[in-house]
Design an enzyme around this catalytic site. Sequence first.
Site, PDB file in Angstrom:
ATOM      1  N   HIS A 283      -5.755   2.605  -4.346  1.00  9.07           N
ATOM      2  CA  HIS A 283      -5.974   2.782  -2.818  1.00  9.07           C
ATOM      3  C   HIS A 283      -6.556   4.097  -2.550  1.00  9.07           C
ATOM      4  CE1 HIS A 283      -4.797   2.103   1.202  1.00  9.07           C
ATOM      5  NE2 HIS A 283      -3.807   2.758   1.518  1.00  9.07           N
TER       6      HIS A 283
ATOM      7  N   HIS B  69      -4.945  10.222  -0.340  1.00 15.40           N
ATOM      8  CA  HIS B  69      -4.882   9.508   0.874  1.00 15.40           C
ATOM      9  C   HIS B  69      -4.943  10.513   2.090  1.00 15.40           C
ATOM     10  CE1 HIS B  69      -3.231   6.448   3.589  1.00 15.40           C
ATOM     11  NE2 HIS B  69      -3.380   5.427   2.811  1.00 15.40           N
TER      12      HIS B  69
ATOM     13  N   ASP C 250       0.956  -1.261   0.104  1.00 15.73           N
ATOM     14  CA  ASP C 250       0.007   0.153   0.051  1.00 15.73           C
ATOM     15  C   ASP C 250       0.841   1.380   0.013  1.00 15.73           C
ATOM     16  OD1 ASP C 250      -1.917  -1.796   0.642  1.00 15.73           O
ATOM     17  OD2 ASP C 250      -3.055  -0.807   2.201  1.00 15.73           O
ATOM     18  N   ASP C 251       0.136   2.326  -0.524  1.00 13.86           N
ATOM     19  CA  ASP C 251       0.695   3.833  -0.121  1.00 13.86           C
ATOM     20  C   ASP C 251       1.863   4.050  -1.321  1.00 13.86           C
ATOM     21  OD1 ASP C 251      -0.858   3.654   1.701  1.00 13.86           O
ATOM     22  OD2 ASP C 251       0.508   3.933   3.304  1.00 13.86           O
TER      23      ASP C 251
ATOM     24  N   HIS D  78       3.653  -2.114   3.215  1.00  9.09           N
ATOM     25  CA  HIS D  78       3.523  -0.706   2.626  1.00  9.09           C
ATOM     26  C   HIS D  78       4.942  -0.427   2.109  1.00  9.09           C
ATOM     27  CE1 HIS D  78       0.588  -0.549   5.976  1.00  9.09           C
ATOM     28  NE2 HIS D  78       0.010   0.532   5.131  1.00  9.09           N
TER      29      HIS D  78
HETATM   30 ZN   LIG Z   1      -2.760   3.483   3.125  1.00  9.72          ZN
END
Ligand SMILES: [Zn+2]
Length: 332
Positions: free
Chosen positions: A184, A188, A136-137, A290
Site C-alpha cells: 500500500h 501512508h 488496507d492500512d 481496512h
Molecule cells: Zn490506505
Amino acid sequence: MEFEQNEEIEDKAAESRKAEKKRGFIEMVLPVLTLMTIANCIVILVLVINIGRKVNWLEQQVILLQDNVISVEARIEGSMLSDGSGFSDVFDIDGNVVDAAEAADIVEAAALEDTHKLEGREDSSDGIRRVYLTFDDGPSANTDKILDILEQYGVKATFFVVGKDGYAEQYRRIVEEGHTLAMHSYSHKYSEIYASLDAYKADLMKLHDFLYELTGEDCSVVRFPGGSSNTISHVNMWELIHYLNQENMVYFDWNVSSGDAASGGRSADQITSNVLDNIDKFDNAVVLFHDAVGKDTTVEALPVIIEKILESDNTVMLPIKQDTVRVQHLQE
Ligand SMILES: [Zn+2]
C-alpha cells in the site's frame, strides 16, 4: 376580319410564350427546391446528432461534478480543522493526530474510499463469481483477529500493508497462511508520497525492501492510497502507473466498498449490507476493507459476510494474484 384573325393569332402566341416562360421557371426552380430540401434534411440530421452528443457530454459533466462535490465536501470538512473548530476525530492509520493539511487529505481519501466504483474495469468470466476480500492500512491488532477469522473459514484474502515496526509476526502470518502480502505505502502520508514521482518511488521501494527482509516475499501487487482515481495526488497518477508497469508491478483498486474508511466508523450492520448488497453486481468483486487501528466493526462484520458469501452459488473467495482480472479505476 383579317385584323381580328391576326389579333387572335397574336394572343395565342403570347399565351404560349407565357406558358413556356412558366415551364422554364418551374424547370429552373424545381432542382433548386429539391437541393434546398436535401440541404435542410442534412442540417436537421446534423442538429439531431449534435444534440445527442451534447446530452452525452452533459451526462459526463454531471458525473464529474458529483466526484468534485465529494472532494470539495471533504476539503471543507478538512479545512475546518485548521480553524480549530472540531474534527478532532481525524487520525492517521495508527490513530495519531495529524496536521490540518494531512487531515484534509485523510478525510478526502476516506470519502473516495467510501464509494463503490461501478466504472472500474472488470471483464466478465466463466459464470463463477470471484470475490476478493482486501484489507488496507494494516497491520494492527485487528490484523490478527482478521487472520483468525479467515483461518476459521478457510478463506484467503489480500492485505495491502503499510510499513510498521513491531509487527513482523503479522506480516509473516499473512504469507505463511496463504494470503497475498501486497503493498500500500510505507508511510501512508498523502502529502509525502504524492508530492512527486521520486517521493512515491522511494516510499514504495522502502516498503518493498522492508517486506522482503521480513518475509522473503518479492511483493508485486499494489494499491494506491486513496485509489488510482484519487483527487489528492500532486503527481499525475499515470506517471505512477507507468512506473509500476516498468517495475512489473500491478495495481488494484476496488469496485465494492465496505464503507469502513469513514473516520467516524460504521456499524457492523452497515458494513455487512454495503458488501452483501453490492458484490452481486460484479463477476469479479474486489471488496475494500481496512484492518487499521480502530476498525473494530470491520472485524465484527467479517464472519457474517464470509458466511453469506460461502452460502452463495457459484461463488469463490480468492487472494489477488498478478494475473487476477484487473479491477482498476483508471483504464488504459
Ligand atoms: Zn490506505
